[in-house]
Design a protein around this motif. Structure first.
Motif, PDB file in Angstrom:
ATOM      1  N   CYS A 275       1.273 -35.161  51.921  1.00 52.69           N
ATOM      2  CA  CYS A 275       1.019 -36.123  52.999  1.00 52.69           C
ATOM      3  C   CYS A 275       1.497 -37.534  52.685  1.00 52.69           C
ATOM      4  O   CYS A 275       1.173 -38.460  53.441  1.00 52.69           O
ATOM      5  N   HIS A 276       2.266 -37.732  51.620  1.00 57.58           N
ATOM      6  CA  HIS A 276       2.561 -39.105  51.207  1.00 57.58           C
ATOM      7  C   HIS A 276       3.560 -39.813  52.110  1.00 57.58           C
ATOM      8  O   HIS A 276       3.725 -41.024  52.011  1.00 57.58           O
ATOM      9  N   THR A 277       4.240 -39.089  52.987  1.00 57.64           N
ATOM     10  CA  THR A 277       5.255 -39.735  53.831  1.00 57.64           C
ATOM     11  C   THR A 277       4.639 -40.361  55.079  1.00 57.64           C
ATOM     12  O   THR A 277       4.624 -41.580  55.230  1.00 57.64           O
ATOM     13  N   ASN A 278       4.110 -39.538  55.969  1.00 51.05           N
ATOM     14  CA  ASN A 278       3.590 -40.114  57.215  1.00 51.05           C
ATOM     15  C   ASN A 278       2.394 -39.357  57.779  1.00 51.05           C
ATOM     16  O   ASN A 278       2.083 -39.485  58.967  1.00 51.05           O
ATOM     17  N   LYS A 279       1.744 -38.545  56.955  1.00 53.39           N
ATOM     18  CA  LYS A 279       0.572 -37.813  57.410  1.00 53.39           C
ATOM     19  C   LYS A 279      -0.693 -38.416  56.787  1.00 53.39           C
ATOM     20  O   LYS A 279      -0.630 -39.038  55.736  1.00 53.39           O
ATOM     21  N   ILE A 280      -1.826 -38.197  57.437  1.00 53.34           N
ATOM     22  CA  ILE A 280      -3.098 -38.651  56.891  1.00 53.34           C
ATOM     23  C   ILE A 280      -3.593 -37.614  55.888  1.00 53.34           C
ATOM     24  O   ILE A 280      -3.754 -36.433  56.219  1.00 53.34           O
ATOM     25  N   ALA A 281      -3.803 -38.042  54.664  1.00 48.18           N
ATOM     26  CA  ALA A 281      -4.272 -37.136  53.617  1.00 48.18           C
ATOM     27  C   ALA A 281      -5.766 -36.854  53.768  1.00 48.18           C
ATOM     28  O   ALA A 281      -6.490 -37.581  54.461  1.00 48.18           O
ATOM     29  N   ASP A 282      -6.227 -35.817  53.092  1.00 49.17           N
ATOM     30  CA  ASP A 282      -7.635 -35.453  53.155  1.00 49.17           C
ATOM     31  C   ASP A 282      -8.526 -36.408  52.360  1.00 49.17           C
ATOM     32  O   ASP A 282      -9.734 -36.442  52.579  1.00 49.17           O
TER      33      ASP A 282
ATOM     34  N   MET B 254       4.853 -56.331  57.101  1.00 44.09           N
ATOM     35  CA  MET B 254       5.469 -55.309  56.253  1.00 44.09           C
ATOM     36  C   MET B 254       6.399 -54.423  57.071  1.00 44.09           C
ATOM     37  O   MET B 254       7.501 -54.081  56.618  1.00 44.09           O
ATOM     38  N   ASP B 255       5.990 -54.055  58.282  1.00 40.15           N
ATOM     39  CA  ASP B 255       6.840 -53.234  59.138  1.00 40.15           C
ATOM     40  C   ASP B 255       8.123 -53.969  59.511  1.00 40.15           C
ATOM     41  O   ASP B 255       9.203 -53.369  59.575  1.00 40.15           O
ATOM     42  N   GLU B 256       8.003 -55.262  59.752  1.00 40.00           N
ATOM     43  CA  GLU B 256       9.187 -56.060  60.089  1.00 40.00           C
ATOM     44  C   GLU B 256      10.141 -56.147  58.899  1.00 40.00           C
ATOM     45  O   GLU B 256      11.368 -56.056  59.053  1.00 40.00           O
ATOM     46  N   LEU B 257       9.586 -56.289  57.713  1.00 43.47           N
ATOM     47  CA  LEU B 257      10.415 -56.339  56.509  1.00 43.47           C
ATOM     48  C   LEU B 257      11.081 -54.987  56.262  1.00 43.47           C
ATOM     49  O   LEU B 257      12.255 -54.923  55.870  1.00 43.47           O
ATOM     50  N   ARG B 258      10.371 -53.919  56.501  1.00 41.20           N
ATOM     51  CA  ARG B 258      10.936 -52.574  56.340  1.00 41.20           C
ATOM     52  C   ARG B 258      12.074 -52.344  57.327  1.00 41.20           C
ATOM     53  O   ARG B 258      13.127 -51.792  56.968  1.00 41.20           O
TER      54      ARG B 258
ATOM     55  N   ASP C  40      13.297 -52.471  46.381  1.00 43.34           N
ATOM     56  CA  ASP C  40      14.642 -52.322  46.962  1.00 43.34           C
ATOM     57  C   ASP C  40      15.230 -53.678  47.352  1.00 43.34           C
ATOM     58  O   ASP C  40      16.460 -53.867  47.303  1.00 43.34           O
ATOM     59  N   ILE C  41      14.374 -54.615  47.754  1.00 39.84           N
ATOM     60  CA  ILE C  41      14.853 -55.981  47.982  1.00 39.84           C
ATOM     61  C   ILE C  41      15.424 -56.546  46.690  1.00 39.84           C
ATOM     62  O   ILE C  41      16.523 -57.121  46.662  1.00 39.84           O
TER      63      ILE C  41
ATOM     64  N   VAL D 242      -1.799 -43.643  48.077  1.00 36.95           N
ATOM     65  CA  VAL D 242      -0.427 -43.398  47.614  1.00 36.95           C
ATOM     66  C   VAL D 242       0.569 -43.570  48.759  1.00 36.95           C
ATOM     67  O   VAL D 242       1.669 -44.092  48.559  1.00 36.95           O
ATOM     68  N   ARG D 243       0.182 -43.166  49.952  1.00 42.37           N
ATOM     69  CA  ARG D 243       1.076 -43.330  51.111  1.00 42.37           C
ATOM     70  C   ARG D 243       1.400 -44.810  51.333  1.00 42.37           C
ATOM     71  O   ARG D 243       2.556 -45.170  51.595  1.00 42.37           O
ATOM     72  N   PHE D 244       0.412 -45.680  51.213  1.00 44.59           N
ATOM     73  CA  PHE D 244       0.648 -47.122  51.349  1.00 44.59           C
ATOM     74  C   PHE D 244       1.387 -47.671  50.132  1.00 44.59           C
ATOM     75  O   PHE D 244       2.299 -48.493  50.259  1.00 44.59           O
ATOM     76  N   ALA D 245       1.001 -47.227  48.943  1.00 46.22           N
ATOM     77  CA  ALA D 245       1.622 -47.738  47.720  1.00 46.22           C
ATOM     78  C   ALA D 245       3.111 -47.401  47.671  1.00 46.22           C
ATOM     79  O   ALA D 245       3.918 -48.205  47.183  1.00 46.22           O
ATOM     80  N   ASP D 246       3.475 -46.235  48.158  1.00 43.87           N
ATOM     81  CA  ASP D 246       4.888 -45.831  48.196  1.00 43.87           C
ATOM     82  C   ASP D 246       5.700 -46.836  48.999  1.00 43.87           C
ATOM     83  O   ASP D 246       6.750 -47.320  48.556  1.00 43.87           O
ATOM     84  N   ARG D 247       5.208 -47.191  50.162  1.00 42.39           N
ATOM     85  CA  ARG D 247       5.935 -48.129  51.019  1.00 42.39           C
ATOM     86  C   ARG D 247       5.929 -49.541  50.437  1.00 42.39           C
ATOM     87  O   ARG D 247       6.948 -50.238  50.459  1.00 42.39           O
ATOM     88  N   ILE D 248       4.787 -49.962  49.920  1.00 44.60           N
ATOM     89  CA  ILE D 248       4.699 -51.293  49.294  1.00 44.60           C
ATOM     90  C   ILE D 248       5.713 -51.405  48.160  1.00 44.60           C
ATOM     91  O   ILE D 248       6.432 -52.405  48.036  1.00 44.60           O
TER      92      ILE D 248
END
Length: 331
Positions: free
Chosen positions: A164-171, A246-250, A190-191, A178-184
């Motif tokens: 679920c680390h990409t775009n699903k809600i984990a249990d 964060m979404d705008e930066l992404r 990458d910048i 981890v889903r948020f940390a991956d994107r952060i």
């Protein structure tokens, strides 16, 4: 009490009510039953299994953004994984959630990533009739491929967090961290890599995200971690204005880096290479290692070929393609 039981007792006192504990039966169930470790909790054991597996070691030679970059300081899939782990552990610790579970999910979340980054993922998804998504492949790696097909026999909570680390809600809240940390992690590192590569200058970053999140890598990471911690444990998230920044930066990174022709001009070659390997092993399955031949007999040949190629590092795929398709000089 064993050392493991003492650690489990400590969790009962230290972790918050919404944390996933190592004694939670549903979260710690495994595909195959096994005796508990006397020294490690279930999630500590999972973390160690991931850290020592072959797929984890191959991450050091898999593309993050820039394909086979010249220079020691560009991120690879492994350094990305380690940065995700550190961000996730910091958040979990601050929220009194299960840091061991969080770390295990973070270390395993990209085990199934293909060579050549998301370009490779897109090509395998196009080639394989069953499709290819790296989060699902990561679960296949830990369940069916590692340890010569035996799998790592991880707990349900870790397996779910990886999937679920990409775009699903984990249990679990830990999985959602981890889903948020991956994107952060990936947006900010990458910048830094894009600036190092000359693709971006710090002054190119959009004004609003810079004002909200910070001007430097450290400031932005600190702001985003603090926002997740401040949001609390009812759910894992952040204040709307921080999320929007964060979404705008992404979105900016997708437009100016991830889809930048200058940064991606070699990706078409990587896709062609994977296409050539896929067709070759589809026509010559006996040339694959025995493990993948067995997978082809058990599942489908296309799935086995995809499993084999997706596990390759960038350098191994290039060397294998050269061995198979580039003529050698006569000696």
């Amino acid at each position: 009490m064993s050392i493991r039981e003492q650690l489990e007792a400590n969790e009962a006192h230290i972790l918050c009510d919404r944390a996933c504990r190592s004694t939670d039966t549903g979260a710690t169930i495994r595909l195959k039953r096994e005796e508990p470790c006397p020294y490690r909790t279930a999630f500590q054991r999972d973390r160690d299994r991931i850290l020592h597996c072959n797929a984890f070691r191959r991450l050091k030679r898999k593309t993050q953004v820039f394909l086979s970059p010249v220079g020691d300081h560009y991120r690879t899939r492994m350094t990305h994984t380690l940065e995700v782990s550190q961000v996730a552990r910091t958040i979990a610790r601050a929220l009194f959630l299960n840091e061991d579970l969080t770390e295990a999910i973070a270390l395993g979340h990209d085990l199934g990533h293909s060579p050549f980054g998301h370009a490779g993922e897109a090509m395998l998804n196009e080639l394989c009739p069953q499709g290819f998504r790296h989060n699902e492949q990561s679960l296949r790696v830990v369940d069916y491929i590692e340890k010569n097909g035996e799998g790592l026999n991880l707990t349900q909570a870790v397996r779910n967090g990886i999937l679920c680390h990409t775009n699903k809600i984990a249990d679990t809240l830990e999985g959602n961290i981890v889903r948020f940390a991956d994107r952060i992690a990936y947006i900010n590192h990458d910048i830094e890599d894009a600036v190092r590569a000359g693709i971006l200058h710090p002054s190119d970053l959009p004004r609003n995200p810079v004002e909200v999140l910070g001007r430097t890598h450290t400031e932005r990471i600190t702001t985003l971690i603090a926002a997740v911690v401040a949001h609390g444990t009812d759910s894992i998230g952040m204040a709307p204005e921080i999320q929007q920044a964060m979404d705008e930066l992404r979105a900016f990174m997708f437009e100016h880096v991830y889809h930048n022709p200058l940064a991606k001009h070699e990706e078409s070659k990587g896709k062609m290479l994977l296409q050539g390997l896929y067709r070759y092993f589809r026509e010559n399955p006996r040339m694959m290692p025995e493990l993948y031949q067995r997978i082809g007999e058990r599942d489908r040949l296309d799935r086995a070929v995809c499993d084999y190629i997706s596990g390759m590092s960038d350098s191994y795929a290039i060397d294998l393609y050269t061995e198979l398709f580039v003529p050698k000089s006569w000696r």
